[in-house]
Design a protein around this motif. Structure first.
Motif, PDB file in Angstrom:
ATOM      1  N   PHE B 456       0.985  -1.256  -0.138  1.00 46.06           N
ATOM      2  CA  PHE B 456      -0.014  -0.081  -0.009  1.00 46.06           C
ATOM      3  C   PHE B 456       0.877   1.146  -0.086  1.00 46.06           C
ATOM      4  CE2 PHE B 456      -4.205  -1.824   1.912  1.00 46.06           C
ATOM      5  CZ  PHE B 456      -4.150  -2.791   1.245  1.00 46.06           C
ATOM      6  N   ARG B 473      -3.894   0.115  -5.784  1.00 41.55           N
ATOM      7  CA  ARG B 473      -3.791  -0.395  -4.354  1.00 41.55           C
ATOM      8  C   ARG B 473      -4.065  -1.934  -4.548  1.00 41.55           C
ATOM      9  NH1 ARG B 473      -5.685   2.131   0.930  1.00 41.55           N
ATOM     10  NH2 ARG B 473      -3.615   2.920   0.301  1.00 41.55           N
ATOM     11  N   THR B 475      -5.382  -4.762  -2.959  1.00 35.62           N
ATOM     12  CA  THR B 475      -5.891  -4.912  -1.826  1.00 35.62           C
ATOM     13  C   THR B 475      -6.058  -6.582  -1.442  1.00 35.62           C
ATOM     14  OG1 THR B 475      -7.847  -5.243  -3.249  1.00 35.62           O
ATOM     15  CG2 THR B 475      -7.502  -2.883  -2.122  1.00 35.62           C
ATOM     16  N   VAL B 478      -4.349  -8.590   1.880  1.00 36.82           N
ATOM     17  CA  VAL B 478      -5.125  -8.753   2.946  1.00 36.82           C
ATOM     18  C   VAL B 478      -5.709 -10.314   3.092  1.00 36.82           C
ATOM     19  CG1 VAL B 478      -7.323  -8.371   4.178  1.00 36.82           C
ATOM     20  CG2 VAL B 478      -5.943  -6.490   3.296  1.00 36.82           C
ATOM     21  N   PHE B 479      -5.872 -10.651   1.926  1.00 37.40           N
ATOM     22  CA  PHE B 479      -6.378 -12.329   1.928  1.00 37.40           C
ATOM     23  C   PHE B 479      -5.105 -13.317   2.008  1.00 37.40           C
ATOM     24  CE2 PHE B 479      -9.394  -9.800  -0.736  1.00 37.40           C
ATOM     25  CZ  PHE B 479     -10.656 -10.258  -0.053  1.00 37.40           C
ATOM     26  N   PHE B 531      -9.570  -5.477  -6.895  1.00 33.95           N
ATOM     27  CA  PHE B 531      -9.846  -4.517  -5.784  1.00 33.95           C
ATOM     28  C   PHE B 531     -10.795  -5.286  -4.899  1.00 33.95           C
ATOM     29  CE2 PHE B 531     -11.671  -0.512  -4.584  1.00 33.95           C
ATOM     30  CZ  PHE B 531     -10.486   0.363  -3.881  1.00 33.95           C
ATOM     31  N   ASN B 532     -10.383  -5.589  -3.717  1.00 29.52           N
ATOM     32  CA  ASN B 532     -11.154  -6.177  -2.584  1.00 29.52           C
ATOM     33  C   ASN B 532     -11.698  -7.704  -3.062  1.00 29.52           C
ATOM     34  OD1 ASN B 532     -11.011  -4.023  -0.800  1.00 29.52           O
ATOM     35  ND2 ASN B 532     -12.727  -2.864  -1.872  1.00 29.52           N
TER      36      ASN B 532
END
Ligand code: SF4
Lengths: 83, 644
Positions: B456, B473, B475, B478-479, B531-532
């Motif tokens: 990030f 980003r 993201t 996180v996983f 993204f997420n």
């Protein structure tokens, strides 16, 4: 022993509660807690199947084999961090 | 291979429609463009050359090609005054915007930024861009300065420059209502509020109550041109190459998106979902990043109490936006933090009221919250005092923050200084810069304290418009994804330790490229893979949509090349402004101050390791060790620029 659990978005929706308490065997581990939650709340179990939660005990991120203590405050959060 | 060419009148111009021989489908994508000179009143309409469309698609990519061209038309781009008539303001719809492709709603606004002084580029959703395309134009290049406050009316392929008498001075929602009253309820406008009129360097361009082309002060550029609004009216459906194929794709992709958990959750509670997660970790920007966690009162379910409906942009399948019961739309996670924890305000209703206020005034919430928090810390440290501020600046003081935001928009008192955004540093002692959370003079966009996830941090350091998470980003960090899944996404096995420094160049470059492609297409981040969620639309799905919509055929690799080319073009624009490797950096605090609490406690960015991440990132991008685009790539981009 008693453990306090806080469920973050979206987990709490399948239970209808943000906070709940569970009684577990002494020296239970995080995976024991997740099994107990799955048994008690089948819809939450489906959520866990889809997205395993990140588990925090207090401020520390816990692993499946982390040991829980009596009075532990557990926070189950969804793994996401976009913006 | 393209066959016979037809000409059809669209408004006051001719547009060529080529027939793709093999499939006998119409290739309709000619990307009409209007060059409007507000100084002379001249309007030239044309279409975008095929080579440029193939190279950049539309949206952000084509904007960048035209921006570089128009900035260079003046000789040295450094001589272009961002608030002078010579600064081009380019408004470009994504290639698929306005079609039934999922979440194809977006447009980009680009110019030299008056906030950062470098490449300025803001992305926005809502309904305006689809309306602009239906009214006849994919892209506007606005030059010069109108003698008097004016607005543009686009209808049925024609553009008129009209007087903004009675509109100038209105807030964003009122301006849009007035324009609807003047031109009909089917009208969609992009407007500036008082902050744009007053050339506040963090003013955005608004459409609807909350959709903002927010980053980089594009509203100030519009204000400097005496341009209050752009109004689109017209109902010509956007022709697509293969209607039935596109319809089938939409249904299939919609189905798969709706099965993605993140889409379901965003549709229920919007981006405030992210607050609790980041707060638990200890990664919430709080009191100008002196702290890293805050109150639970800004959790999603607290925001939900003030929401009566979820809204959506054109063709959206997600519906991520709250309509709030306090008279506005939002807040997003970003606004919650930037106008909440970052300024020490915990009351949910107060944060929502501030959200509504910045939207009405036409301010970028990210920059506004960052700059106000910066001033508060300077006051806390005694680096500025009442003689400059006109009164105390205390954390959590809602009334002070509210009136300061108004003063910024109207350039009153100390607000007039903060209206200069990062450039306000010239009014403060030199050490004030140490507390500024900005990169390349752009305040950080998002709420995440990036000292923990090193990818990030790298992302905001290298983002082409300055500190911004929406450029790249990673993201998925996180996983805890298995190695083979990570390798499938990023192209090779990579270090899964999100808090380490290794392989971050790889994953940031991946985000750079796919997000740039999405911006070129006009697609929203919330349906873009990476993204997420790893389960959203990726290059192959994008190729299918482009082919069905426009007849242009890409492979996943050739489509990624569009992203790379867009990044290279942006790097060249910034090089023209004198940016070098030294500008790819982070706020001093992120290097020198460890995070204070929770899981992230102790994390900061190691300067040496940061340089190692930069090396790796440049190598991934194919840039040299100084972060320069290689001559062969530049030659290719220069050749394309000849077509502008
Ligand atoms: S997900 Fe949100 S921002 Fe994206 S298109 Fe839908 S409503 Fe707009």
């Amino acid at each position: 022993m008693n453990v306090h659990i806080r469920l973050a978005e979206p987990f709490w929706r399948s239970v209808g509660l943000r906070d709940l308490d569970l009684t577990l065997e002494p020296a239970s581990r995080v995976d024991d807690l997740l099994v107990a939650l799955r048994e008690r709340y089948p819809r939450l179990s489906l959520e866990f199947d889809h997205t395993p939660p990140h588990v925090f005990i207090g401020d520390e991120e816990a692993e499946a084999d982390s040991i829980l203590e009596d009075g532990a405050r557990v926070h189950l959060v969804w793994p996401v961090a976009g913006g | 291979m393209y066959g016979k060419v037809h000409f059809a009148a669209v408004g006051n111009r001719k547009v060529n429609f080529a027939v793709l021989k093999t499939y006998e489908v119409f290739l309709t994508f000619t990307s009409p463009i209007a060059i409007v000179n507000l100084s002379t009143g001249e309007i030239e309409t044309t279409t975008t050359p095929d080579e440029l469309i193939r190279a950049y698609l539309g949206g952000r990519g084509l904007n960048m090609a035209y921006l570089r061209h128009y900035l260079r038309a003046h000789g040295d781009p450094r001589n272009v005054d961002p608030l002078g008539p010579e600064n081009p303001l380019i408004i470009g719809a994504g290639m698929l915007t306005g079609t039934i492709s999922p979440n194809a709603a977006r447009f980009n606004v680009s110019a030299r930024s008056p906030e950062s002084g470098i490449l300025g580029d803001a992305n926005c959703g809502g309904f305006f861009a689809a309306a602009m395309r239906k009214a006849g134009f994919d892209r506007l290049v606005i030059l010069g300065r109108a003698e008097k406050p004016s607005y543009l009316l686009i209808e049925d392929g024609k553009i008129s420059i009209l007087s903004a008498d009675g509109l100038w001075g209105t807030k964003s929602p009122e301006a849009q209502e007035q324009l609807k009253a003047r031109h009909g309820s089917g009208t969609v406008s992009a407007v500036i509020g008082p902050s744009g009129e007053n050339q506040v360097r963090m003013a955005g361009i608004m459409t609807g109550q909350k959709n903002t082309a927010g980053r980089g002060g594009m509203g100030a550029v519009m204000g400097s041109k005496n341009l209050k609004a752009i109004v689109a009216r017209g109902g010509t459906a956007i022709e697509v190459a293969q209607k039935e194929t596109l319809r089938a794709l939409r249904l299939k992709q919609q189905e798969s998106l709706k099965n993605a958990k993140v889409v379901q959750v965003l549709g229920r509670v919007g981006t405030p979902l992210l607050y609790e997660v980041s707060n638990r970790l200890g990664a919430i920007r709080t009191r100008n990043s002196q702290d890293n966690f805050f109150e639970d009162s800004l959790n999603a379910e607290e925001v939900e109490k003030f929401s009566d409906k979820m809204l959506a942009c054109t063709s959206c399948v997600v519906h991520c936006r709250h309509r709030n019961t306090l008279g506005g739309e939002g807040p997003e996670y970003s606004t919650l933090v930037m106008l909440g924890s970052n300024v020490g305000i915990a009351a949910t209703d107060q944060v929502i009221l501030l959200n509504n206020l910045v939207n009405d005034l036409g301010l970028d919430a990210s920059s506004t919250g960052t700059i106000v928090a910066w001033a508060m810390e300077l006051y806390q440290r005694g680096l500025i005092d009442d003689s400059l501020t006109g009164g105390p600046l205390n954390w959590g003081d809602y009334e002070t923050v509210r009136s300061l935001i108004e003063d910024i928009a109207y350039r009153r008192g100390f607000g007039n200084i903060l209206a200069e955004s990062t450039q306000a540093a010239r009014y403060f002692p030199p050490e004030a810069r140490d507390y500024l959370i900005a990169v390349k003079n752009l305040p950080q966009s998002d709420p995440h304290d990036v000292r923990y996830f090193k990818g990030f941090a790298l992302g905001i350091a290298v983002a082409s418009r300055g500190a911004d998470h929406l450029r790249n980003r990673p993201t998925l960090e996180v996983f805890k994804l298995p190695d083979e899944v990570r390798a499938g996404i990023y192209g090779r096995v990579n270090d899964p330790d999100a808090t380490g420094y290794k392989d971050k160049g790889l994953i940031v470059a991946y985000g750079d490229d796919i997000y740039a492609v999405a911006d070129c297409m006009g697609m929203c981040r919330f349906v873009t893979r990476g993204f997420n969620s790893p389960h959203l639309l990726g290059y192959q799905e994008f190729c299918d949509l482009i082919s069905a919509s426009t007849g242009y055929d890409y492979t996943p690799e050739s489509l990624r090349e569009v992203g790379r080319r867009t990044l290279d073009t942006e790097r060249l624009i910034n090089a023209d402004f004198g940016l070098t490797r030294a500008d790819d950096t982070l706020p001093k605090r992120y290097f020198d101050e460890p995070m204070p609490a929770r899981k992230t406690k102790g994390h900061h960015i190691d300067r040496e390791q940061f340089q190692m991440m930069l090396d790796e990132y440049y190598a991934e991008r194919g840039w040299d060790a100084d972060g320069r685009v290689p001559p062969a790539k530049q030659a290719e981009i220069d050749a394309l620029a000849e077509k502008c």
